[in-house]
Design an enzyme around this catalytic site. Structure first.
Site, PDB file in Angstrom:
ATOM      1  N   GLU A   1      77.302  -8.409  69.918  1.00  0.00           N
ATOM      2  CA  GLU A   1      76.421  -7.421  70.531  1.00  0.00           C
ATOM      3  C   GLU A   1      74.977  -7.860  70.295  1.00  0.00           C
ATOM      4  OE1 GLU A   1      76.803  -3.341  69.244  1.00  0.00           O
ATOM      5  OE2 GLU A   1      75.558  -2.635  70.887  1.00  0.00           O
TER       6      GLU A   1
ATOM      7  N   GLY B   1      73.310  -3.482  60.051  1.00  0.00           N
ATOM      8  CA  GLY B   1      74.201  -2.827  59.089  1.00  0.00           C
ATOM      9  C   GLY B   1      75.653  -3.230  59.271  1.00  0.00           C
TER      10      GLY B   1
ATOM     11  N   MET C   1      79.047  -3.815  62.588  1.00  0.00           N
ATOM     12  CA  MET C   1      79.368  -3.973  64.007  1.00  0.00           C
ATOM     13  C   MET C   1      80.798  -3.532  64.273  1.00  0.00           C
ATOM     14  SD  MET C   1      78.329  -4.820  66.942  1.00  0.00           S
ATOM     15  CE  MET C   1      79.423  -4.567  68.332  1.00  0.00           C
ATOM     16  N   GLU C   2      80.946  -2.750  65.345  1.00  0.00           N
ATOM     17  CA  GLU C   2      82.194  -2.052  65.641  1.00  0.00           C
ATOM     18  C   GLU C   2      83.222  -2.845  66.446  1.00  0.00           C
ATOM     19  OE1 GLU C   2      79.140  -1.311  67.023  1.00  0.00           O
ATOM     20  OE2 GLU C   2      79.349  -0.712  69.131  1.00  0.00           O
ATOM     21  N   ASN C   3      83.239  -4.178  66.388  1.00  0.00           N
ATOM     22  CA  ASN C   3      84.203  -4.979  67.151  1.00  0.00           C
ATOM     23  C   ASN C   3      85.602  -4.368  67.083  1.00  0.00           C
ATOM     24  OD1 ASN C   3      82.078  -7.084  67.079  1.00  0.00           O
ATOM     25  ND2 ASN C   3      82.680  -7.182  64.932  1.00  0.00           N
TER      26      ASN C   3
ATOM     27  N   HIS D   1      80.595   5.568  60.988  1.00  0.00           N
ATOM     28  CA  HIS D   1      79.933   5.247  62.256  1.00  0.00           C
ATOM     29  C   HIS D   1      80.710   4.159  63.011  1.00  0.00           C
ATOM     30  CE1 HIS D   1      76.291   4.649  64.832  1.00  0.00           C
ATOM     31  NE2 HIS D   1      76.783   3.424  64.919  1.00  0.00           N
ATOM     32  N   GLU D   2      81.000   3.078  62.348  1.00  0.00           N
ATOM     33  CA  GLU D   2      81.678   1.966  63.043  1.00  0.00           C
ATOM     34  C   GLU D   2      83.076   2.389  63.464  1.00  0.00           C
ATOM     35  OE1 GLU D   2      79.611  -0.119  63.868  1.00  0.00           O
ATOM     36  OE2 GLU D   2      78.105   0.258  62.324  1.00  0.00           O
TER      37      GLU D   2
ATOM     38  N   HIS E   1      83.023   4.523  66.548  1.00  0.00           N
ATOM     39  CA  HIS E   1      82.776   3.760  67.775  1.00  0.00           C
ATOM     40  C   HIS E   1      84.070   3.405  68.503  1.00  0.00           C
ATOM     41  CE1 HIS E   1      78.575   2.998  68.416  1.00  0.00           C
ATOM     42  NE2 HIS E   1      78.356   2.353  67.284  1.00  0.00           N
TER      43      HIS E   1
ATOM     44  N   GLU F   1      75.476   4.899  71.080  1.00  0.00           N
ATOM     45  CA  GLU F   1      74.825   4.959  69.764  1.00  0.00           C
ATOM     46  C   GLU F   1      74.375   6.379  69.397  1.00  0.00           C
ATOM     47  OE1 GLU F   1      75.364   2.853  67.750  1.00  0.00           O
ATOM     48  OE2 GLU F   1      75.738   1.015  68.885  1.00  0.00           O
TER      49      GLU F   1
HETATM   50  N1  TRP Z   1      76.488  -1.652  67.452  1.00  0.00           N
HETATM   51  C1  TRP Z   1      76.119  -1.758  66.073  1.00  0.00           C
HETATM   52  C2  TRP Z   1      76.152  -0.378  65.498  1.00  0.00           C
HETATM   53  O1  TRP Z   1      75.399   0.471  65.823  1.00  0.00           O
HETATM   54  C3  TRP Z   1      74.785  -2.317  65.801  1.00  0.00           C
HETATM   55  C4  TRP Z   1      74.432  -3.655  66.312  1.00  0.00           C
HETATM   56  C5  TRP Z   1      73.894  -3.973  67.499  1.00  0.00           C
HETATM   57  C6  TRP Z   1      74.401  -4.839  65.591  1.00  0.00           C
HETATM   58  N2  TRP Z   1      73.527  -5.280  67.543  1.00  0.00           N
HETATM   59  C7  TRP Z   1      73.811  -5.821  66.379  1.00  0.00           C
HETATM   60  C8  TRP Z   1      74.816  -5.140  64.325  1.00  0.00           C
HETATM   61  C9  TRP Z   1      73.593  -7.106  65.906  1.00  0.00           C
HETATM   62  C10 TRP Z   1      74.603  -6.418  63.869  1.00  0.00           C
HETATM   63  C11 TRP Z   1      73.993  -7.386  64.630  1.00  0.00           C
HETATM   64  O2  TRP Z   1      76.940  -0.034  64.749  1.00  0.00           O
HETATM   65 ZN    ZN Z   2      76.478   2.128  66.388  1.00  0.00          ZN
END
Ligand code: TRP
Ligand code: ZN
Length: 855
Positions: A126, A258, A260-262, A294-295, A298, A317
């Site tokens: 992302e 912080g 990432m919600e993969n 949060h993750e 998502h 978000e």
């Molecule tokens: N989608 C992630 C979240 O809000 C945040 C995110 C976006 C992110 N771009 C990123 C995290 C790049 C790490 C690196 O939870």
């Molecule tokens: Zn998020």
């Protein structure tokens, strides 16, 4: 060498230009042959014409890729490749695209795409990182199922979805849920896991893992509990279940944000998941619980329903932040969470919304999307959802959410889709409400009141000042929660939500026996600036009697702010009503210690600077610093009799627990120690340091020793004890910069950037030092310009490696025009020096030019 050409203005992307991609992707097969400097990525992708699109240009994004070969339906082709991607002639119907590319994870210092962190491979896709992995339509409205084969000689090989097979040196994963490329993830490393299981309410048995380096295994238990609580909560509150057989979390040291919600494979900054009582503070535990939630949340709000394009970022978000805030409020104290969120909004979002970086919750243009992962999109985006919920009520809200999940599961959506479900469920017209998404700037509300014959009238006026690109503002829908108190402090009208829609609007309350005292914007019911000049006596009354905990806290805050402003402007003595009001609250043992700690905290120095600036006074950071210090000393003297008792009462016996109860007591004891240390020369803090058996106590002791001008030996001892632990060392770095006096802060930061444990490769470490400098208000904005100059030096150095983190940190300059001509000249010079750096990234170029633009 050529003339140093100015950096080219990057291309601007507009929301209004959206068109769907000419093809749908039916399935994606990827093979990774891992090697640090020469990883091969083989893709086999099934494309078909998209009936919804007219433009059939076959363009695949691709950056920093070495194309080895490309085939269409098995036939070698020669696409036209640029530094942005490729185009190629394709058949009329469906076809199979195959490509082999080579990439170099080891030299990828941007931490975007596939990169390495301490010998481990990991990805961050992302928003637009997948295009650094292979050629692909890297846009969120292109969704597909992925099958991923990983070949590598590392013991743990992970990707999204369910495990499809594994053997010596390989593993295959299949994700049955169609997803955009930004949710792709791969991890390969020498990792160990903290395992657990969860049974969903419909009976699916899910394997859970947190994957870490061996030495971190003792820091996983708390995160795992938070994950299980989140899974249960989303079932109970939103009726949302998990949808795969496995859920993996991986901790990574080098990470831009912080977490990432993969899909099925969340990747976390170590600081956002790893915690043990001896290394993490109460605040760290609370943050970890919230980020894990949060993750996880998502998975439905972001993954199952994703964004059509990146302008819709707040769709996932804002909603997911709102959901994680609800979760934290349920797990801990709802009023304390609301206070924390209001503080955070004022500290981070209001300056953004009222400065050169101001943009709507849904922006309508950008150059680099990474620059729009902002407090406005996230936190104001969540506030907008909170307002919607307040307006339609709980039942309407959950009905709308059920419809949203039903109607849009598997789709890539827009804010219009989102507001439509609310309109359909409640019959409301939300066209005016939608201005919250399109209009930038913080509305300011002023209040007049009148009283006659038992009728009380409140008249509100709203005004939003011009922001970049938006000179004229229209009135917004503002839910104003109001309660009325009688003269003796009883509540005579309970909380009522007034719906303001006009620029100026009156609301009446009748049949009242006596003129009431209003409590306005209860629970912080809208993200606005309430411009209301209350006397100290009125605030003191509300601080003593308000039945709404948020506004009770707010009244104390108003008193503290007014006191600090008077101290700065007129060199006044601290206000007696404030000192006595605080004392009464601190004494009240029926009040939650965490709440009392909130009441004791002072508005940040930057908030005072903003208030002065709003009142047309140029803020002097050193005068604000001096007032802050002076008020703390005065509080310490005024509360002297009470402090030792409060400190003693709020010690926690027994085994450490990060739960809200004990953490709240430690928060109050810590705040009290902060005052004690201003009058006892650090004696109590020294004792606490010796006795501390957890990081919360150890760090607060060390911090207060520094406050008292002591702690040199303890700083060294702390280093010796913890130098092996990166996350603890980040605290050690940050603390020293945070505590440096205004005229020493830049020098302290510079010295620490020369420390052998400082490195530009780890964003956490960079933020620990340079972020702490930015937060040291009087130090960063020092009249010498040393803070600005050092920041520019370090940002320029970092930009060559990591544009994303550099650009985010540039925002520390966003308030530069608040200050005097001398400071502005230093800040401008620093910003222009960054802007003039040859080869500056697109990310940083955009940020700096917005801050230098005419505002
Ligand atoms: N989608 C992630 C979240 O809000 C945040 C995110 C976006 C992110 N771009 C990123 C995290 C790049 C790490 C690196 O939870
Ligand atoms: Zn998020």
């Amino acid at each position: 060498m050529k003339d140093a050409a100015p950096n080219a203005t990057p291309e601007t992307i507009y929301l209004k230009d959206y068109t769907p991609f000419g093809f749908v992707v039916e399935e994606v097969h990827l093979t990774f042959r891992l090697a640090p400097r020469a990883t091969r990525v083989l893709s086999r992708i099934r494309f078909a014409p998209n009936p919804e699109a007219t433009d059939r240009t076959f363009f695949l994004h691709g950056e920093e890729l070495r194309l080895i070969s490309a085939k269409i339906d098995g036939q070698e082709v020669t696409p036209e490749v640029t530094d942005k991607g490729l185009t190629c002639a394709v058949p009329d119907g469906a076809f199979t695209w195959e490509a082999e590319v080579e990439i170099s994870p080891e030299t990828n210092t941007a931490l975007e795409g596939l990169y390495m962190s301490n010998g481990m491979y990991c990805t961050q896709c992302e928003a637009e990182g997948f295009r650094k992995i292979t050629f692909y339509p890297d846009r969120p409205d292109v969704m597909s199922t992925f099958t991923v084969l990983i070949e590598g000689d590392l013991p743990v090989l992970l990707s999204n979805g369910n495990k499809a097979g594994q053997g010596e040196g390989w593993a295959e994963w299949h994700d049955p849920w169609p997803k955009p490329a930004y949710l792709f993830a791969l991890v390969a490393g020498d990792l160990v896991n903290h395992p657990d299981r969860f049974t969903t309410r419909s009976g699916r048995d899910v394997e859970l893992n947190i994957w870490v380096r061996e030495g971190d295994l003792h820091k996983c238990a708390f995160g795992m509990e938070a994950l299980k609580k989140s899974m249960r909560w989303d079932e109970e509150v939103y009726g949302r279940e998990y949808d795969l057989d496995i859920f993996n979390i991986v901790a990574v040291d080098d990470f831009n944000m912080g977490a990432m919600e993969n899909k099925g494979l969340n990747i976390f900054n170590s600081s956002a998941v790893l915690a043990s009582p001896d290394t993490a503070t109460d605040m760290n535990f609370e943050r970890i619980e919230a980020i894990i939630a949060h993750e996880y949340f998502h998975n439905w709000t972001g993954n199952r329903i994703t964004c059509r394009d990146w302008f819709q970022l707040c769709l996932k978000e804002g909603l997911t932040v709102f959901r994680d805030a609800q979760f934290t409020a349920d797990m801990r104290s709802a009023p304390v969470k609301r206070i924390d969120d209001a503080r955070d909004l004022r500290a981070r979002q209001f300056p953004e919304d009222n400065g050169p970086l101001s943009h709507p919750v849904r922006p309508d243009s950008f150059q680099e999307i990474n620059n729009f992962y902002t407090a406005t999109v996230y936190e104001k985006g969540a506030e907008v959802i909170g307002m919607l919920k307040r307006l339609v009520g709980d039942a309407g809200y959950y009905k709308a959410l059920d419809l949203y999940f039903d109607r849009h599961d598997g789709q890539a959506c827009t804010i219009e889709d989102w507001t439509k479900v609310f309109e359909d469920v409640t019959g409301r017209d939300l066209s005016q409400f939608k201005r919250w998404y399109t209009q930038s700037g913080t509305p300011r509300i002023s209040v007049e009141n009148s009283w006659a014959d038992g009728t009380y009238t409140l008249t509100f006026t709203q005004e939003t000042r011009p922001t970049p690109g938006q000179p004229d503002k229209a009135p917004q829908v503002i839910p104003i929660a109001v309660g009325l108190l009688g003269p003796n402090g009883d509540e005579v009208v309970p909380t009522t939500v007034l719906e303001m829609t006009e620029a100026r609007q009156s609301f009446t309350f009748d049949k009242l026996a006596a003129e009431p005292v209003p409590s306005i914007l209860r629970d912080f019911s809208a993200p606005v600036i309430l411009d209301r000049q209350l006397s100290a006596a009125e605030n003191a009354f509300l601080l003593a009697h308000d039945t709404d905990p948020f506004n009770r806290w707010e009244a104390g805050r108003n008193l503290a702010r007014a006191t600090l402003l008077d101290m700065v402007r007129d060199d006044a003595a601290p206000d007696g009503d404030y000192l006595d009001g605080i004392k009464a609250v601190l004494r009240d043992r029926d009040l939650d210690p965490a709440f009392r700690a909130q009441v004791l905290s002072l508005p940040a120095q930057s908030e005072i600077a903003q208030a002065l600036h709003d009142g047309d006074t140029t803020p002097d950071p050193e005068a604000i610093y001096a007032a802050h210090e002076g008020l703390k000393l005065r509080l310490a003297e005024h509360l002297q009799d009470l402090l030792p008792t409060l400190y003693a009462e709020n010690q926690v016996e027994g085994l450490y627990s990060p739960e809200a109860g004990p953490a709240g007591k430690r928060a109050l004891a810590g705040a009290v120690l902060g005052l004690i240390s201003r009058v006892d020369g650090g004696a109590q803090a020294g004792k606490q340091y010796e006795a501390a058996d957890n990081m919360t106590l150890q760090l607060s002791a060390l911090s207060n020793l520094l406050t008292a001008g002591k702690g040199e030996a303890e700083l060294q001892a702390f280093y010796d004890q913890w130098h092996h632990d990166r996350l603890v060392m980040d605290k050690w770095f940050g603390l020293q910069v945070g505590h440096a006096a205004p005229d020493r802060a830049a020098e302290m930061a510079r010295k620490l950037t020369e420390h052998p444990d400082f490195t530009l490769t780890n964003p956490n470490r960079f933020r620990a030092v340079m972020g702490a400098l930015g937060m040291n208000h009087a130090g960063f904005h020092h009249a010498s310009g040393a803070g600005y100059a050092l920041m520019a030096d370090k940002l320029i150095e970092l930009d060559a490696r990591n544009p994303q983190t550099t650009a985010r940190m540039c925002a520390m300059f966003q308030t530069w025009r608040r200050y005097d001509a001398g400071r502005q000249a230093h800040a401008r010079a620093a910003l222009e020096r960054i802007a003039g750096t040859e080869g500056l990234s697109r990310d940083t170029t955009e940020m700096v030019s917005r801050m230098l633009g005419d505002a």
